[in-house]
Design an enzyme around this catalytic site. Structure first.
Site, PDB file in Angstrom:
ATOM      1  N   SER A  45      62.472  44.079  38.938  1.00  0.00           N
ATOM      2  CA  SER A  45      62.001  44.130  37.559  1.00  0.00           C
ATOM      3  C   SER A  45      60.561  43.630  37.441  1.00  0.00           C
ATOM      4  O   SER A  45      59.911  43.853  36.423  1.00  0.00           O
ATOM      5  CB  SER A  45      62.915  43.298  36.650  1.00  0.00           C
ATOM      6  OG  SER A  45      64.209  43.861  36.583  1.00  0.00           O
ATOM      7  N   GLY A 217      65.850  46.818  35.635  1.00  0.00           N
ATOM      8  CA  GLY A 217      64.731  47.533  36.232  1.00  0.00           C
ATOM      9  C   GLY A 217      63.430  47.200  35.527  1.00  0.00           C
ATOM     10  O   GLY A 217      63.418  46.495  34.515  1.00  0.00           O
ATOM     11  N   GLY A 219      59.501  47.843  33.671  1.00  0.00           N
ATOM     12  CA  GLY A 219      58.706  48.716  32.827  1.00  0.00           C
ATOM     13  C   GLY A 219      59.301  49.061  31.479  1.00  0.00           C
ATOM     14  O   GLY A 219      60.255  48.454  30.995  1.00  0.00           O
ATOM     15  N   CYS A 244      69.934  44.577  30.992  1.00  0.00           N
ATOM     16  CA  CYS A 244      68.470  44.494  30.923  1.00  0.00           C
ATOM     17  C   CYS A 244      67.861  45.864  30.593  1.00  0.00           C
ATOM     18  O   CYS A 244      68.000  46.333  29.477  1.00  0.00           O
ATOM     19  CB  CYS A 244      67.925  43.899  32.214  1.00  0.00           C
ATOM     20  SG  CYS A 244      66.225  43.316  32.048  1.00  0.00           S
ATOM     21  N   GLN A 248      68.424  48.485  27.255  1.00  0.00           N
ATOM     22  CA  GLN A 248      67.417  49.169  26.439  1.00  0.00           C
ATOM     23  C   GLN A 248      67.633  50.683  26.454  1.00  0.00           C
ATOM     24  O   GLN A 248      67.500  51.354  25.421  1.00  0.00           O
ATOM     25  CB  GLN A 248      66.030  48.810  26.948  1.00  0.00           C
ATOM     26  CG  GLN A 248      65.691  47.335  26.829  1.00  0.00           C
ATOM     27  CD  GLN A 248      64.535  46.912  27.715  1.00  0.00           C
ATOM     28  OE1 GLN A 248      63.794  47.741  28.234  1.00  0.00           O
ATOM     29  NE2 GLN A 248      64.388  45.609  27.906  1.00  0.00           N
ATOM     30  N   ASN A 286      64.515  38.537  32.242  1.00  0.00           N
ATOM     31  CA  ASN A 286      63.270  39.050  32.804  1.00  0.00           C
ATOM     32  C   ASN A 286      62.986  40.410  32.176  1.00  0.00           C
ATOM     33  O   ASN A 286      63.409  41.436  32.671  1.00  0.00           O
ATOM     34  CB  ASN A 286      63.386  39.177  34.333  1.00  0.00           C
ATOM     35  CG  ASN A 286      62.160  39.842  34.934  1.00  0.00           C
ATOM     36  OD1 ASN A 286      61.124  39.954  34.292  1.00  0.00           O
ATOM     37  ND2 ASN A 286      62.281  40.304  36.163  1.00  0.00           N
ATOM     38  N   GLY A 288      60.046  42.606  29.292  1.00  0.00           N
ATOM     39  CA  GLY A 288      58.896  42.624  28.403  1.00  0.00           C
ATOM     40  C   GLY A 288      59.097  43.509  27.194  1.00  0.00           C
ATOM     41  O   GLY A 288      58.198  43.629  26.357  1.00  0.00           O
ATOM     42  N   TYR A 289      60.266  44.159  27.100  1.00  0.00           N
ATOM     43  CA  TYR A 289      60.593  45.042  25.977  1.00  0.00           C
ATOM     44  C   TYR A 289      61.907  44.596  25.356  1.00  0.00           C
ATOM     45  O   TYR A 289      62.735  43.947  26.013  1.00  0.00           O
ATOM     46  CB  TYR A 289      60.704  46.498  26.450  1.00  0.00           C
ATOM     47  CG  TYR A 289      59.385  47.078  26.900  1.00  0.00           C
ATOM     48  CD1 TYR A 289      58.624  47.872  26.045  1.00  0.00           C
ATOM     49  CD2 TYR A 289      58.884  46.816  28.176  1.00  0.00           C
ATOM     50  CE1 TYR A 289      57.403  48.393  26.443  1.00  0.00           C
ATOM     51  CE2 TYR A 289      57.662  47.329  28.585  1.00  0.00           C
ATOM     52  CZ  TYR A 289      56.922  48.113  27.714  1.00  0.00           C
ATOM     53  OH  TYR A 289      55.711  48.614  28.109  1.00  0.00           O
ATOM     54  N   HIS A 329      70.564  38.684  32.164  1.00  0.00           N
ATOM     55  CA  HIS A 329      71.131  38.987  33.476  1.00  0.00           C
ATOM     56  C   HIS A 329      72.393  38.151  33.685  1.00  0.00           C
ATOM     57  O   HIS A 329      72.307  36.986  34.095  1.00  0.00           O
ATOM     58  CB  HIS A 329      70.122  38.673  34.584  1.00  0.00           C
ATOM     59  CG  HIS A 329      68.934  39.573  34.594  1.00  0.00           C
ATOM     60  ND1 HIS A 329      68.212  39.852  35.733  1.00  0.00           N
ATOM     61  CD2 HIS A 329      68.336  40.270  33.616  1.00  0.00           C
ATOM     62  CE1 HIS A 329      67.223  40.678  35.450  1.00  0.00           C
ATOM     63  NE2 HIS A 329      67.274  40.927  34.155  1.00  0.00           N
ATOM     64  N   ASP A 331      74.465  38.263  36.014  1.00  0.00           N
ATOM     65  CA  ASP A 331      74.616  37.906  37.431  1.00  0.00           C
ATOM     66  C   ASP A 331      73.953  36.578  37.741  1.00  0.00           C
ATOM     67  O   ASP A 331      74.265  35.941  38.750  1.00  0.00           O
ATOM     68  CB  ASP A 331      74.029  39.004  38.314  1.00  0.00           C
ATOM     69  CG  ASP A 331      72.631  39.396  37.884  1.00  0.00           C
ATOM     70  OD1 ASP A 331      71.675  39.005  38.563  1.00  0.00           O
ATOM     71  OD2 ASP A 331      72.489  40.108  36.864  1.00  0.00           O
TER      72      ASP A 331
END
Length: 357
Positions: A45, A217, A219, A244, A248, A286, A288-289, A329, A331
């Site tokens: 990520s 993942g 971006g 994550c 989205q 983790n 950014g969106y 996350h 996990d």
């Protein structure tokens, strides 16, 4: 060796180079975790990003064989206040400096990471470079950088592969998969098949899985439009769990929208409330969106979890189908293990769906 971190706003941070002696450029972000630097660096990520660790000492327990989240990390660089001169841990196999050299990742130490983090919190994440010399050419190169939009394509597996067991058949769609997701599913004796990010709904249905997991993942989720048709093609037919980036994409596939955050969530001290029960878990994050809350109701989705600090959406559930997702996350590698029960909920959803079919 003297090196510099330069930001697109003209800021310059001086330090000492370690790791690979390379010039690098990427998006600079900060991670607030106190430990877990190996898992963080190897988390796909962080593809294309320069990771700033806010904890002042990094590398003190070295690198070991057990804590990889991927074999070939694709972050662009590492920024620390102090890199440990000597690693001490019974599992240690090599130093952080040696590891970064082997993986061709440059690092810079001696940076005022408090000042850097304040700058990123004020101005937001931005482009940055680790360079040997600060001059007009370095800034011209930095300003000319166009951030890639094929990050998931860079990190996803190109061919399907199995992780055999004898329990439930689960397909994992790899958007930048962390190994710890596979570990959690393997603990539950799932027979796993990992598929590329651009696998179609028909190809998934041909495998007759009991459930599908959409992985984390890197971006912008809007850079993976092919995944949306796939999600729409399988939801309602197979139980679905998104994590994550998978969360989205699940939101986008159902008509909700996403937007880029100012500086994102990166660390594992993020408190998340489950709305139905009031339960609070500290979570590993983790991203950014995030999902736009104004668009959820029209998407036939129900918000299940909220981040306590900034009220961003942390969980969704489909109103009609056996499908749910979380932004964090579960996990928890690195991080607290309070949310691993979500994998058990996924197993329960699979079993309940099988009985109903």
């Amino acid at each position: 060796m003297k090196r510099y971190l330069i930001l697109e706003d003209g800021s310059v941070f001086a330090g000492e180079g370690f790791g690979a002696p390379l010039t690098t450029t990427g998006e600079v972000v900060f991670n607030t975790g106190m430990t877990g630097y190996q898992e963080t660096i190897t988390d796909q990520s962080y593809n294309g990003q320069i990771i700033t660790f806010t904890y002042p000492l990094i590398g003190n327990y070295g690198i070991n064989r057990d804590d990889y989240e991927s074999i070939a990390p694709t972050c662009k660089g590492v920024v620390v206040r102090e890199v440990a001169r000597r690693a001490s841990n019974w599992r240690n196999q090599m130093s952080l400096d040696e590891f970064l050299k082997r993986k061709h990742i440059p690092g810079i130490s001696g940076v005022d990471t408090r000042r850097l983090t304040r700058r990123l919190r004020t101005a937001g994440t931005m482009k940055a470079s680790i360079v040997d010399t600060v001059d007009d050419h370095a800034f011209d190169q930095l300003n000319a950088l166009v951030m890639p939009k094929n990050q998931v394509q860079q990190v996803s597996t190109t061919k399907p592969y199995p992780s055999p067991a004898t329990g439930r058949n689960v397909v994992v769609i790899d958007f930048g998969l962390k190994h710890s997701v596979l570990r959690e599913l393997s603990k539950r004796n799932c027979n796993l098949t990992v598929l590329p990010y651009n696998t179609t709904a028909a190809e998934i249905l041909d495998l007759a899985p009991d459930g599908v997991l959409l992985s984390n993942g890197p971006g912008d989720p809007k850079d993976v439009p092919e995944a949306l048709d796939m999600i729409r093609g399988i939801q309602g037919k197979i139980p679905l769990f998104g994590i994550c980036l998978g969360h989205q994409l699940f939101a986008l596939a159902n008509g909700a929208d996403t937007y880029k955050m100012k500086f994102g969530h990166r660390g594992f001290n993020h408190p998340v409330r489950e709305i139905a029960t009031g339960r609070i878990d500290f979570t590993s994050q983790n991203h950014g969106y995030t999902v736009d809350p104004a668009t959820v109701e029209q998407a036939n989705l129900l918000v299940t979890h909220m981040e306590i600090n900034d009220q961003t959406i942390e969980g969704l559930r489909h109103r009609n189908y056996p499908a749910f997702s979380v932004q964090f996350h579960p996990d928890a590698t690195p991080g607290p293990h309070e949310a691993t029960h979500l994998f058990d909920e996924f197993m329960e959803m699979i079993d309940a769906f099988a009985k109903r079919a």
